[in-house]
Design an enzyme around this catalytic site. Structure first.
Site, PDB file in Angstrom:
ATOM      1  N   ILE A 212       0.842  -1.203   0.000  1.00 45.86           N
ATOM      2  CA  ILE A 212       0.000   0.000   0.000  1.00 45.86           C
ATOM      3  C   ILE A 212       0.874   1.247   0.000  1.00 45.86           C
ATOM      4  O   ILE A 212       0.546   2.260  -0.613  1.00 45.86           O
ATOM      5  CB  ILE A 212      -0.927   0.006   1.234  1.00 45.86           C
ATOM      6  CG1 ILE A 212      -1.766  -1.272   1.268  1.00 45.86           C
ATOM      7  CG2 ILE A 212      -1.816   1.236   1.236  1.00 45.86           C
ATOM      8  CD1 ILE A 212      -2.624  -1.493   0.048  1.00 45.86           C
ATOM      9  N   ALA A 215       8.221   3.043   2.420  1.00 46.36           N
ATOM     10  CA  ALA A 215       8.997   4.172   2.929  1.00 46.36           C
ATOM     11  C   ALA A 215      10.442   3.743   3.139  1.00 46.36           C
ATOM     12  O   ALA A 215      10.843   2.632   2.776  1.00 46.36           O
ATOM     13  CB  ALA A 215       8.385   4.689   4.224  1.00 46.36           C
ATOM     14  N   SER A 216      11.211   4.618   3.752  1.00 46.05           N
ATOM     15  CA  SER A 216      12.644   4.369   3.886  1.00 46.05           C
ATOM     16  C   SER A 216      12.947   3.186   4.792  1.00 46.05           C
ATOM     17  O   SER A 216      13.884   2.429   4.557  1.00 46.05           O
ATOM     18  CB  SER A 216      13.341   5.621   4.425  1.00 46.05           C
ATOM     19  OG  SER A 216      12.759   6.019   5.657  1.00 46.05           O
ATOM     20  N   LEU A 217      12.147   3.011   5.852  1.00 43.60           N
ATOM     21  CA  LEU A 217      12.459   1.990   6.841  1.00 43.60           C
ATOM     22  C   LEU A 217      11.547   0.776   6.767  1.00 43.60           C
ATOM     23  O   LEU A 217      11.838  -0.247   7.376  1.00 43.60           O
ATOM     24  CB  LEU A 217      12.386   2.593   8.255  1.00 43.60           C
ATOM     25  CG  LEU A 217      13.255   3.817   8.508  1.00 43.60           C
ATOM     26  CD1 LEU A 217      13.136   4.263   9.955  1.00 43.60           C
ATOM     27  CD2 LEU A 217      14.708   3.549   8.156  1.00 43.60           C
ATOM     28  N   GLY A 218      10.430   0.873   6.052  1.00 40.69           N
ATOM     29  CA  GLY A 218       9.504  -0.248   5.996  1.00 40.69           C
ATOM     30  C   GLY A 218       8.455  -0.049   4.921  1.00 40.69           C
ATOM     31  O   GLY A 218       8.491   0.929   4.166  1.00 40.69           O
ATOM     32  N   GLN A 219       7.513  -0.999   4.850  1.00 39.42           N
ATOM     33  CA  GLN A 219       6.419  -0.889   3.887  1.00 39.42           C
ATOM     34  C   GLN A 219       5.149  -1.459   4.504  1.00 39.42           C
ATOM     35  O   GLN A 219       5.197  -2.171   5.509  1.00 39.42           O
ATOM     36  CB  GLN A 219       6.767  -1.590   2.579  1.00 39.42           C
ATOM     37  CG  GLN A 219       7.109  -3.060   2.678  1.00 39.42           C
ATOM     38  CD  GLN A 219       7.774  -3.558   1.398  1.00 39.42           C
ATOM     39  OE1 GLN A 219       8.603  -2.868   0.798  1.00 39.42           O
ATOM     40  NE2 GLN A 219       7.428  -4.769   0.966  1.00 39.42           N
ATOM     41  N   VAL A 220       4.016  -1.129   3.871  1.00 35.67           N
ATOM     42  CA  VAL A 220       2.713  -1.405   4.474  1.00 35.67           C
ATOM     43  C   VAL A 220       1.872  -2.270   3.535  1.00 35.67           C
ATOM     44  O   VAL A 220       1.836  -2.038   2.318  1.00 35.67           O
ATOM     45  CB  VAL A 220       1.966  -0.088   4.784  1.00 35.67           C
ATOM     46  CG1 VAL A 220       0.592  -0.373   5.381  1.00 35.67           C
ATOM     47  CG2 VAL A 220       2.786   0.780   5.733  1.00 35.67           C
ATOM     48  N   ASP A 370       5.981  14.267  11.648  1.00 37.93           N
ATOM     49  CA  ASP A 370       6.111  14.110  10.197  1.00 37.93           C
ATOM     50  C   ASP A 370       4.726  14.076   9.543  1.00 37.93           C
ATOM     51  O   ASP A 370       4.333  13.067   8.942  1.00 37.93           O
ATOM     52  CB  ASP A 370       6.874  12.819   9.890  1.00 37.93           C
ATOM     53  CG  ASP A 370       7.261  12.708   8.409  1.00 37.93           C
ATOM     54  OD1 ASP A 370       7.304  13.755   7.729  1.00 37.93           O
ATOM     55  OD2 ASP A 370       7.516  11.587   7.946  1.00 37.93           O
TER      56      ASP A 370
END
Length: 659
Positions: A212, A215-220, A370
């Site tokens: 969905i 990002a830089s550190l993870g994904q959804v 953020d």
């Protein structure tokens, strides 16, 4: 308008602006001479003053002491730190082949950034630097993606910093906030299974085949819980990311040690500490258990606010690398067109958004660090929803009170005290001569406000304040950098959704209502400062405050989310909120009975210029007659009379004994 509120801007350095961008041509970046960002602790891991003392006693390390000293200067709570320079060093050097890995990574960084710098220099040399900006901006974004999570995070920081990087580059870097290349599904699903200790199909009846968001550190991913049928969002951390982050932080800090002299000269601060604070926040964001606690605190803060939605966490399915949250069924603010076409009441949505942002800053002191458009949703019922609480920042009670002081001094046009507020907030070093800054502050506020409230916005003040920062030894503490970035970003969202929306037309009434209704003794004192100027009671200011506060109440009453709550709660949709001044009237009565100086000033206010100011009293009463239930207020005051009588007797006995 007599009641005015100051705004300030930020010009603090990005944590990597020294190491990555200090040598880039001026066509790309602009940096102030005086910048010094500070760290922001997360409220979820805080240790109060006594723990700070223990930390100082136990730590023999000068670097940690320097970080703790920053917290002492800030007057804020101290986090339980996962980051320390020594911890990073030992983590990096403990593995076999670490030196070779560091050398290889260092060569990769220097080669890629050096080549990019060379292309920019060549563009400047041949005079085509402006015409190739779109291509170079895209090239920079791709370069940061190729260099990995630490650099992507740096790009995301720069994407919200118009004071550091030019707008065309900044717009390109905004893509990094939601459009980072994802890692393979099979890797993500394996991480989920290892973290939760169960097969994927045992927990979820279905899961999306595509991410969905990444990002830089993870994904959804979106999924459905097998046990309850509820839709959830699964946030999965990138694989093996911690060693990469630690290695890059070690290299950044090593490079920063060679740049301390330049950093102090150009930015007025130590380059190593800039990397330290960046590392501290980065490691906090890597811990999803900390983010879960942040979410729980936001839920607690907004539990009685029907206009704000915070997704709940499923802790039984979450860990340090996986976070399962309630699915938010709304429209991201990255898609203004979809919001307009959905039939959502735009003015109501923006009103609750501004009010929620101000509550985070001035009421709770815990705010979303953020709030870019991808992290904010518009819900069909008019609520605003926030996601991604890895970057959360804290303002101490002391900081909040000084901010209110700055508002009061702006109201009173007391620019000398405003300059002193900058010192108290850490913008100026203690002992700095504020005399040269006072005329500059006056010029900024008066010129900006001279256009009128409808034309005043945060962005218009940013450039002027940047010039002030450039010309005077002003440093911007990182917590206020995040505050202003948050406000600027949310103002930008408002303008993208409704170009004619006036941010301060919502913010002003909120501040006025807080001054009039908040029972905090510190705010009561600030209210008195607003209402008295040079010993003279300001009737017009009181009227303006009441009008603005009523406007806030009216705006909030008309938001669809509140109307829906009212209709569900008591069957009366559209019932109006009222301006509750009961506590204010009680406190005012107590103050008049106890404080001889206030009594004298009120008598002077009613008899000023040798005439009774009955008309002014009537004007104030007419503004409030539809808001106040007189019998209820009288009953509350009567109930408090025994306490008032006791306080009067105590005050009288103390004065007798002291005489």
């Amino acid at each position: 308008m007599d009641f005015i509120s100051p705004t300030c801007s930020t010009n603090s350095s990005s944590p990597l602006s020294i190491t990555l961008f200090s040598s880039l041509p001026k066509s790309l970046v602009f940096k102030s001479k005086f910048n010094a960002p500070f760290t922001n602790p997360s409220k979820s891991f805080v240790i109060r003053a006594n723990a700070l003392q223990l930390s100082q006693n136990d730590s023999g390390n000068s670097r940690n002491s320097a970080l703790e000293q920053l917290d002492i200067e800030r007057g804020v709570c101290v986090p339980f730190r996962k980051y320390s320079p020594e911890g990073v060093r030992s983590k990096v050097l403990e593995s076999r082949g670490s030196i070779l890995s560091l050398i290889q990574r260092g060569i990769e960084i220097v080669w890629n950034l050096g080549f990019y710098w060379a292309t920019l220099s060549y563009d400047c040399l041949v005079g085509r630097d402006e015409e190739v900006v779109p291509y170079r901006a895209m090239q920079l974004r791709n370069l940061l993606c190729d260099l990995g999570p630490s650099f992507i995070k740096a790009g995301q920081v720069l994407a919200n910093r118009p004071d550091i990087i030019r707008e065309d580059y900044m717009n390109e870097l905004c893509i990094l906030q939601d459009d980072v290349p994802p890692f393979p599904n099979q890797v993500a699903f394996k991480i989920i299974e290892e973290e939760l200790g169960q097969p994927l199909e045992a927990i979820f009846s279905k899961i999306s085949s595509q991410t969905i968001a990444a990002a830089s550190l993870g994904q959804v991913y979106r999924a459905t819980l097998r046990a309850t049928g509820e839709d959830v969002a699964i946030k999965v951390q990138r694989p093996n990311i911690e060693p990469i982050i630690y290695r890059d932080l070690f290299l950044f800090r090593t490079l920063a040690s060679f740049l301390n002299g330049i950093s102090i000269q150009k930015l007025g601060c130590n380059a190593e500490l800039i990397v330290d604070e960046f590392g501290e926040k980065l490691l906090e964001e890597l811990d999803y258990t900390l983010e879960a606690r942040n979410i729980e605190e936001f839920i607690e803060n907004f539990k009685d606010d029907p206009t704000v939605k915070i997704p709940r966490v499923y802790k039984q399915y979450s860990g340090s690398h996986v976070l399962v949250m309630e699915w938010i069924d709304g429209i991201r603010c990255t898609d203004p067109q979809a919001i307009r076409e959905s039939g959502i009441d735009m003015d109501g949505f923006l009103t609750v958004g501004v009010s929620a942002a101000l509550r985070q800053l001035l009421e709770f002191g815990l705010f979303h660090g953020d709030p870019h458009p991808g992290n904010i949703f518009a819900m069909q019922d008019g609520r605003i929803a926030y996601v991604d609480f890895g970057n959360v920042a804290v303002l101490s009670q002391q900081n909040k009170q000084i901010l209110i002081d700055a508002v009061v001094h702006a109201v009173n046009e007391d620019y000398a005290e405003m300059a002193n507020d900058f010192t108290r907030l850490g913008f100026l070093a203690k002992g700095t001569n504020v005399a040269p800054i006072i005329p500059a502050l006056e010029a900024i506020w008066q010129n900006s406000l001279g256009k009128g409230l409808s034309e005043f916005n945060f962005r218009s003040v940013t450039g002027k304040f940047n010039q002030l920062v450039y010309n005077y030894p002003i440093r911007i503490p990182e917590r206020f950098s995040l505050v202003i970035r948050s406000l600027l970003t949310q103002e930008g969202i408002c303008l993208s959704l409704e170009p004619d929306f006036k941010f301060l037309e919502v913010a002003y009434p909120y501040v006025a209502k807080r001054l009039l209704t908040d029972p905090n003794p510190a705010l009561r004192e600030r209210l008195i400062q607003v209402l008295f100027k040079d010993g003279v009671f300001q009737w017009k200011r009181l009227e303006n405050l009441i009008v603005l506060a009523k406007e806030n109440v009216s705006r909030m009453s008309n938001t669809p989310a509140l109307q829906l709550r009212n209709s569900q709660g008591n069957g009366r949709a559209g019932s109006k909120l009222k301006l509750d001044l009961t506590d204010t009237i009680k406190d005012g009565t107590r103050l008049v009975l106890l404080d001889e100086g206030i009594r004298r000033q009120l008598v002077l206010a009613l008899t000023e210029d040798s005439k009774l100011h009955i008309q002014e009293l009537l004007d104030v009463y007419r503004l409030l007659e539809d808001q106040i239930d007189a019998p209820t207020v009288a009953s509350q005051v009567a109930r408090d009379l025994p306490n008032m009588a006791r306080d009067i007797l105590l005050s009288w006995s103390n004065s007798v004994l002291s005489d």
